[in-house]
Scaffold this active site. Structure first.
Site, mmCIF file in Angstrom:
data_model
loop_
_atom_site.group_PDB
_atom_site.id
_atom_site.type_symbol
_atom_site.label_atom_id
_atom_site.label_comp_id
_atom_site.label_asym_id
_atom_site.label_seq_id
_atom_site.Cartn_x
_atom_site.Cartn_y
_atom_site.Cartn_z
ATOM 1 N N ASP A 224 0.878 -1.171 0.000
ATOM 2 C CA ASP A 224 0.000 0.000 0.000
ATOM 3 C C ASP A 224 0.917 1.223 0.000
ATOM 4 O O ASP A 224 1.746 1.378 0.899
ATOM 5 C CB ASP A 224 -0.861 0.027 1.271
ATOM 6 C CG ASP A 224 -1.943 -1.047 1.254
ATOM 7 O OD1 ASP A 224 -2.119 -1.702 0.218
ATOM 8 O OD2 ASP A 224 -2.604 -1.214 2.288
ATOM 9 N N ASP A 379 -13.277 -3.595 -1.196
ATOM 10 C CA ASP A 379 -13.009 -3.255 0.215
ATOM 11 C C ASP A 379 -14.305 -3.414 1.017
ATOM 12 O O ASP A 379 -14.987 -2.431 1.307
ATOM 13 C CB ASP A 379 -12.523 -1.798 0.324
ATOM 14 C CG ASP A 379 -11.253 -1.548 -0.477
ATOM 15 O OD1 ASP A 379 -10.357 -2.399 -0.446
ATOM 16 O OD2 ASP A 379 -11.169 -0.490 -1.136
HETATM 17 O O1 1PR Z 1 -10.424 3.126 -5.177
HETATM 18 O O2 1PR Z 1 -9.561 2.471 -7.408
HETATM 19 O O3 1PR Z 1 -8.620 4.423 -6.207
HETATM 20 O O4 1PR Z 1 -8.188 2.133 -5.438
HETATM 21 C C1 1PR Z 1 -7.660 2.378 -4.175
HETATM 22 C C2 1PR Z 1 -7.038 1.100 -3.698
HETATM 23 O O5 1PR Z 1 -6.364 1.377 -2.476
HETATM 24 C C3 1PR Z 1 -8.048 0.017 -3.439
HETATM 25 O O6 1PR Z 1 -7.558 -1.189 -3.981
HETATM 26 C C4 1PR Z 1 -8.110 -0.106 -1.921
HETATM 27 O O7 1PR Z 1 -8.214 -1.456 -1.517
HETATM 28 C C5 1PR Z 1 -6.761 0.440 -1.496
HETATM 29 N N1 1PR Z 1 -6.815 1.150 -0.220
HETATM 30 C C6 1PR Z 1 -7.376 2.361 -0.029
HETATM 31 N N2 1PR Z 1 -7.184 2.732 1.251
HETATM 32 C C7 1PR Z 1 -6.538 1.743 1.854
HETATM 33 C C8 1PR Z 1 -6.110 1.733 3.255
HETATM 34 O O8 1PR Z 1 -5.559 0.742 3.748
HETATM 35 N N3 1PR Z 1 -6.367 2.799 3.985
HETATM 36 N N4 1PR Z 1 -5.643 -0.376 1.172
HETATM 37 C C9 1PR Z 1 -6.294 0.752 0.930
HETATM 38 C C10 1PR Z 1 -6.182 -1.544 1.046
HETATM 39 C C11 1PR Z 1 -5.797 -3.602 1.888
HETATM 40 C C12 1PR Z 1 -4.854 -4.515 1.344
HETATM 41 C C13 1PR Z 1 -3.886 -4.966 2.407
HETATM 42 C C14 1PR Z 1 -4.450 -6.263 2.865
HETATM 43 C C15 1PR Z 1 -3.478 -7.148 3.555
HETATM 44 N N5 1PR Z 1 -5.308 -2.296 1.751
HETATM 45 O O9 1PR Z 1 -4.218 -4.005 0.290
HETATM 46 O O10 1PR Z 1 -2.677 -5.017 1.821
HETATM 47 O O11 1PR Z 1 -5.560 -6.008 3.722
HETATM 48 O O12 1PR Z 1 -3.083 -6.589 4.746
HETATM 49 P P1 1PR Z 1 -2.600 -7.488 5.961
HETATM 50 O O13 1PR Z 1 -1.929 -8.696 5.388
HETATM 51 O O14 1PR Z 1 -1.594 -6.632 6.692
HETATM 52 O O15 1PR Z 1 -3.803 -7.810 6.775
HETATM 53 P P2 1PR Z 1 -9.270 3.095 -6.074
#
Ligand code: 1PR
Length: 523
Positions: A224, A379
């Site tokens: 991320d 999400d």
């Molecule tokens: O909406 O098309 O602009 O895409 C934005 C992207 O950014 C989406 O794929 C969304 O999932 C991601 N995103 C947005 N905010 C966050 C955040 O964490 N605040 N991350 C985010 C999503 C989740 C996973 C993470 C897993 C594994 N993060 O990517 O890596 O949950 O984590 P873990 O193994 O530590 O539990 P758009």
């Protein structure tokens, strides 16, 4: 000098990087004459069959390509570069291929997920110089919904098993073409590229112990990425999507360095999520493109990038299509793009009107680059309800009761990085996205993200039962057993983790060693 046919439809950067990493120089074909005068030609087809043939026709490359192939000089086709050699494809009925090899390209007609995405092995049918140095049990990266069916079995170099046996490469003299991507297949793939480039290499016929090949479950490292308050682009990590600790964005390292580390540790794929893409338009956020460019120089496994893929109007009124954003990502080294917030809005609109517009980001990008290049990142978070018919969403019965003893829940999708919940469930979202042309689902889980409690198996089962495209289970991995659980307890084709890898709590190698002999993995 290697002549390189880039018709501008996808990520060819990684093939060039692969060849250059072997010390060779590449000349991009700019005219038909460049094809006719080439000594060795590499044709990494990307995208969709119809648009590929249209571009080759427009550029007047079809005749010169046929002449080149007839001349018997060295040719390496990759993926669509293999399919192009055939008479036509079910992907684009009525569109003629190069017709160099009699036969057709057919869609997989099987019960397993299509596209066939991931690392699978080879059954060797003839000796070839591209096999020199291989043991025989290596796995190579595939991503395709169609496979070639030659009329004459004599051209088959390898086959691969995916419910049924299909042709995974062909060889006619110096003409070799593979359905798999050597440039995305780590060291084994680079070895194949090297053998192709050095025409004096001896032929070899590897021997593999097992009778059939098996698709490996993939372990994906996810980064991320976002800027800190000081403006540095860093890998961050949230707890249930909250990436701040004591007010500051968590900084877990530099994106390019971490991606390289994960490649060396054996990651089967690397995903970058530009998590503030929903508010910072990627084409104005050039560092992310640079991260991709630098990563793809020496990371030879598939790269997915997400964040900000949507239509956009900038301050000067200039309109950008989501396709342009995706194209820029592909040009910079991405193999797949992942669409989050925009997918939700597209599905909401579709459910309202019941009509496909043909111009949504999902439809447009999959039409040009192929379904396999479009991942939908979801999400979701759990919403507990008292009964199966309490809401008009797809509700599941859960073994994890809610705070008031509720035995049912649905998975509400969110946009803008989990900030905004919508009136739509994750299963419906995945199903409609599949209909619109998505090739894979990246299934996050806000409740589990960063908790180390393990994947939400109920969520993974609910979504993978509802679609026929592959599902990547994400969020909550805390140890190697959690990967075993998700691979044996659900139909997930791959599992993604972030926190445990970033913090070196459980290295990728340990996950694979644990899974070895229990679940098919690439070692
Ligand atoms: O909406 O098309 O602009 O895409 C934005 C992207 O950014 C989406 O794929 C969304 O999932 C991601 N995103 C947005 N905010 C966050 C955040 O964490 N605040 N991350 C985010 C999503 C989740 C996973 C993470 C897993 C594994 N993060 O990517 O890596 O949950 O984590 P873990 O193994 O530590 O539990 P758009």
């Amino acid at each position: 000098m290697i002549a390189f046919l880039d018709y501008g439809a996808g990520n060819v950067r990684s093939v060039i990087n692969g060849i250059e990493s072997l010390g060779e120089k590449v000349k991009i074909v700019e005219t038909a004459e460049d094809i006719l005068s080439a000594e060795k030609l590499v044709f990494p087809g990307v995208g969709a069959f119809g648009s590929m043939m249209q571009i080759l026709n427009e550029k007047k490359y079809v005749g010169p390509l046929k002449s080149y192939l007839q001349s018997g000089r060295p040719f390496l086709g990759i993926c669509l570069g293999l399919q192009a050699l055939f008479e036509g494809s079910e992907e684009a009925p009525g569109v003629k291929g190069l017709g160099f090899i009699p036969g057709m390209v057919r869609r997989f007609d099987i019960n397993l997920s299509v596209p066939h995405i991931g690392w699978n092995g080879l059954n060797f049918m003839q000796p070839s110089r591209i096999f020199t140095g291989l043991r025989g049990d290596e796995k190579f990266y595939f991503v395709h919904s169609y496979h070639v069916v030659p009329t004459d079995g004599g051209v088959v170099l390898t086959t691969t098993d995916y419910e049924r046996e299909f042709v995974s490469s062909i060889q006619i003299g110096n003409i070799i073409a593979t359905q798999f991507h050597p440039e995305k297949s780590g060291n084994a793939g680079l070895r194949i590229l090297k053998n192709f480039l050095h025409t004096s290499v001896e032929q070899a016929m590897p021997v593999r112990g097992s009778k059939s090949t098996r698709l490996a479950k993939r372990i994906i490292a996810c980064l991320d990425v976002r800027a800190t308050d000081q403006g540095d682009l860093v890998v961050t990590k949230g707890d249930q999507y909250d990436v701040r600790e004591k007010g500051a964005v968590r900084n877990l390292g530099k994106p390019v360095e971490l991606a390289r580390r994960y490649y060396q540790e054996g990651a089967d794929e690397i995903t970058f999520l530009n998590i503030t893409g929903f508010r910072d338009f990627p084409l104005e956020d050039m560092p992310m493109l640079e991260v991709l460019r630098q990563t793809s120089e020496n990371v030879f496994v598939p790269l997915t990038i997400g964040g900000g893929i949507r239509d956009y109007i900038d301050m000067n009124g200039r309109e950008y299509r989501a396709l342009e954003v995706a194209s820029e990502y592909f040009r910079s080294g991405a193999d797949k793009v992942s669409i989050g917030s925009d997918a939700v809005l597209i599905v909401e609109e579709y459910l309202k009107t019941g009509r496909k517009t043909g111009w949504s980001s999902i439809e447009e990008i999959s039409r040009v680059y192929g379904n396999q290049a479009v991942v939908i990142s979801i999400d979701p978070k759990r919403v507990y309800v008292q009964s199966a018919d309490a809401v008009r969403h797809q509700v599941i019965k859960t073994a994890i009761p809610g705070p008031n003893g509720e035995r049912y829940c649905w998975y509400q999708v969110t946009i803008k990085g989990g900030r905004e919940g919508r009136d739509l469930d994750a299963i419906t979202l995945a199903q409609v996205c599949e209909q619109l042309g998505a090739g894979e689902i990246l299934l996050n889980c806000i409740d589990r993200d960063g908790t180390n409690l393990g994947f939400d198996l109920e969520l993974v089962n609910a979504v993978s039962d509802g679609v026929s495209i592959p599902v990547i289970a994400s969020s909550g991995a805390g140890n190697a057993e959690h990967f075993y659980e998700v691979f044996t307890g659900t139909e997930a084709e791959s599992a993604l983790a972030a926190g445990i890898f970033h913090r070196r709590e459980v290295p990728i190698g340990d996950v694979k060693s644990y899974l070895k002999d229990k679940v098919e993995v690439r070692l």
